[in-house]
Scaffold this active site. Structure first.
Site, mmCIF file in Angstrom:
data_model
loop_
_atom_site.group_PDB
_atom_site.id
_atom_site.type_symbol
_atom_site.label_atom_id
_atom_site.label_comp_id
_atom_site.label_asym_id
_atom_site.label_seq_id
_atom_site.Cartn_x
_atom_site.Cartn_y
_atom_site.Cartn_z
ATOM 1 N N GLU A 284 -3.969 -9.411 3.846
ATOM 2 C CA GLU A 284 -4.665 -9.094 5.102
ATOM 3 C C GLU A 284 -5.842 -9.993 5.439
ATOM 4 O OE1 GLU A 284 -3.459 -6.798 3.023
ATOM 5 O OE2 GLU A 284 -2.789 -5.013 4.086
ATOM 6 N N GLU B 123 0.833 -1.210 0.000
ATOM 7 C CA GLU B 123 0.000 0.000 0.000
ATOM 8 C C GLU B 123 0.865 1.256 0.000
ATOM 9 O OE1 GLU B 123 -2.298 -1.813 3.417
ATOM 10 O OE2 GLU B 123 -3.916 -0.819 2.336
HETATM 11 C C1 HXC Z 1 5.744 -7.605 12.369
HETATM 12 C C2 HXC Z 1 7.089 -8.866 11.004
HETATM 13 C C3 HXC Z 1 6.251 -8.607 9.896
HETATM 14 C C4 HXC Z 1 5.114 -7.786 10.110
HETATM 15 C C5 HXC Z 1 7.859 -9.880 9.239
HETATM 16 N N1 HXC Z 1 8.062 -9.654 10.543
HETATM 17 N N2 HXC Z 1 6.760 -9.250 8.826
HETATM 18 N N3 HXC Z 1 6.834 -8.362 12.216
HETATM 19 N N4 HXC Z 1 4.900 -7.311 11.355
HETATM 20 N N5 HXC Z 1 4.286 -7.446 9.126
HETATM 21 C C6 HXC Z 1 9.152 -10.151 11.365
HETATM 22 C C7 HXC Z 1 8.978 -11.632 11.693
HETATM 23 O O1 HXC Z 1 8.087 -11.791 12.784
HETATM 24 C C8 HXC Z 1 10.386 -12.042 12.028
HETATM 25 O O2 HXC Z 1 10.702 -11.598 13.314
HETATM 26 C C9 HXC Z 1 11.202 -11.203 11.042
HETATM 27 O O3 HXC Z 1 10.386 -10.109 10.655
HETATM 28 C C10 HXC Z 1 11.612 -11.967 9.802
HETATM 29 O O4 HXC Z 1 10.444 -12.524 9.236
HETATM 30 P P1 HXC Z 1 10.259 -14.095 8.930
HETATM 31 O O5 HXC Z 1 8.798 -14.359 8.881
HETATM 32 O O6 HXC Z 1 11.076 -14.909 9.865
HETATM 33 O O7 HXC Z 1 10.903 -14.163 7.479
HETATM 34 P P2 HXC Z 1 10.497 -15.130 6.276
HETATM 35 O O8 HXC Z 1 10.290 -16.531 6.768
HETATM 36 O O9 HXC Z 1 11.531 -14.894 5.221
HETATM 37 O O10 HXC Z 1 9.093 -14.605 5.764
HETATM 38 C C11 HXC Z 1 8.981 -13.333 5.224
HETATM 39 C C12 HXC Z 1 7.461 -12.949 5.076
HETATM 40 C C13 HXC Z 1 6.768 -13.116 6.432
HETATM 41 C C14 HXC Z 1 6.813 -13.836 4.030
HETATM 42 C C15 HXC Z 1 7.421 -11.489 4.582
HETATM 43 O O11 HXC Z 1 7.532 -12.428 7.431
HETATM 44 C C16 HXC Z 1 5.373 -12.585 6.467
HETATM 45 O O12 HXC Z 1 4.448 -13.228 5.975
HETATM 46 N N6 HXC Z 1 5.187 -11.409 7.071
HETATM 47 C C17 HXC Z 1 3.866 -10.839 7.253
HETATM 48 C C18 HXC Z 1 3.296 -10.306 5.946
HETATM 49 C C19 HXC Z 1 1.897 -9.740 6.140
HETATM 50 O O13 HXC Z 1 0.965 -10.507 6.463
HETATM 51 N N7 HXC Z 1 1.724 -8.441 5.989
HETATM 52 C C20 HXC Z 1 0.438 -7.770 6.172
HETATM 53 C C21 HXC Z 1 0.376 -7.171 7.558
HETATM 54 S S1 HXC Z 1 -1.190 -6.418 7.890
HETATM 55 P P3 HXC Z 1 11.262 -12.642 14.420
HETATM 56 O O14 HXC Z 1 11.398 -11.790 15.649
HETATM 57 O O15 HXC Z 1 10.287 -13.741 14.508
HETATM 58 O O16 HXC Z 1 12.590 -13.071 13.838
HETATM 59 C C22 HXC Z 1 -1.106 -4.903 7.133
HETATM 60 C C23 HXC Z 1 -2.314 -4.005 7.277
HETATM 61 C C24 HXC Z 1 -2.109 -2.627 6.743
HETATM 62 O O17 HXC Z 1 -0.147 -4.570 6.520
HETATM 63 C C25 HXC Z 1 -3.093 -1.608 7.327
HETATM 64 C C26 HXC Z 1 -2.500 -0.797 8.447
HETATM 65 C C27 HXC Z 1 -3.393 0.157 9.152
#
Ligand code: HXC
Length: 258
Positions: A132, A112
């Site tokens: 999401e 976004e």
């Molecule tokens: C908090 C996050 C994060 C996130 C990654 N991390 N994405 N922490 N919020 N969105 C953290 C992980 O917890 C981890 O921390 C570290 O970053 C590395 O990530 P990994 O998952 O270990 O890496 P990998 O296996 O390579 O996977 C990468 C990934 C995955 C596919 C990007 O991290 C993932 O799916 N992230 C979430 C993506 C997501 O769903 N985004 C949408 C969020 S909701 P630790 O401490 O465990 O090592 C949103 C709403 C917007 O964006 C509206 C706002 C108002």
């Protein structure tokens, strides 16, 4: 410029760079990063020494979304009080050209944020997505609106309702990004594009962006009137006189950005 913890800010002539820098969380957009990005973007927008802004992340992640851990236990009232939405609106309101240089993950809020920018340059390794619905929420900082406008309803619906990831090549094909470049050339290319833009007349760039923004907001007749107003408004600028004189004199323009 003030010190920051979650971003790094760099200047190269008339180009300003905002590097998202929370590697431990793949640049997840927590409240502090949001405050820092928005504050810096507003400072740069007000600085006539800056003609274009580039936002970028790391090789592995542009940004992996809003910070899930920060949001996880919040209530509706708390989320509404957070100011996420108004703050990002201020970022989207920046009047100068903003380029997103995206490598790696641009998921959720990261995707976004890229969509708030005028131009998205993607490394061939970039991955976009709005996952999401898999977290029990929906895109919240413009994804449902800007993706539909960018790629049309059927494609946006498929991406948002399935939450699937979109690779760089597909992202370019459907119009989600402006252009794909080799990963190792991304920053250089973004710098070139930004420098090329920043060398143009700043009043003209602001007017072009305002007129294009209107295309997403208002009916055609109103948009055409706004375009004519902004077009004619530029004829009292030093840059319009210089730009057109330089053409006649067969030389490069020397813009004063006013
Ligand atoms: C908090 C996050 C994060 C996130 C990654 N991390 N994405 N922490 N919020 N969105 C953290 C992980 O917890 C981890 O921390 C570290 O970053 C590395 O990530 P990994 O998952 O270990 O890496 P990998 O296996 O390579 O996977 C990468 C990934 C995955 C596919 C990007 O991290 C993932 O799916 N992230 C979430 C993506 C997501 O769903 N985004 C949408 C969020 S909701 P630790 O401490 O465990 O090592 C949103 C709403 C917007 O964006 C509206 C706002 C108002």
């Amino acid at each position: 410029m003030t010190e920051h913890e979650t971003i790094r800010v760099e200047r190269q002539d008339r180009v300003a760079w905002i590097h998202l820098d929370r590697p431990e969380a793949l640049n997840a957009l927590n409240a502090q990063l949001m405050r820092e990005v928005v504050a810096v973007a507003k400072e740069l927008d007000a600085d006539d020494g800056v003609g274009a802004i580039v936002v970028t992340g790391s090789e592995r992640a542009f940004a992996a979304g809003a910070d899930i851990k920060e949001m996880a236990t919040k209530s509706t009232a708390e989320m509404r009080a957070d100011g996420h939405f108004d703050a990002w609106l201020e970022f989207a309101d920046v009047e100068k050209p903003v380029i997103a240089a995206v490598s790696g993950y641009a998921l959720g809020g990261g995707c976004e944020l890229a969509l708030m920018c005028d131009i998205i340059l993607a490394a061939d390794t970039a991955t976009f997505g709005l996952p999401e619905v898999g977290l029990g929420v929906i895109p919240g900082i413009g994804g449902t609106q800007r993706l539909v406008r960018a790629v049309g309803y059927p494609k946006a619906a498929e991406i948002i309702l399935t939450g699937r990831r979109v690779g760089a090549e597909e992202a370019e094909r459907i119009g989600l990004v402006s252009r794909v470049v080799a990963a190792d050339a991304l920053l250089e290319e973004a710098g070139k594009v930004a420098a090329g833009i920043a060398a143009k007349s700043l009043p003209a760039l602001r007017a072009a962006k305002a007129a294009m923004d209107a295309a997403l907001e208002v009916p055609l007749t109103e948009g055409l009137a706004l375009e004519a107003e902004r077009f004619t408004g530029l004829f009292d600028t030093a840059d319009q006189k210089e730009g057109m004189a330089a053409f006649s004199e067969k030389r490069e323009p020397r813009f004063q950005h006013r």
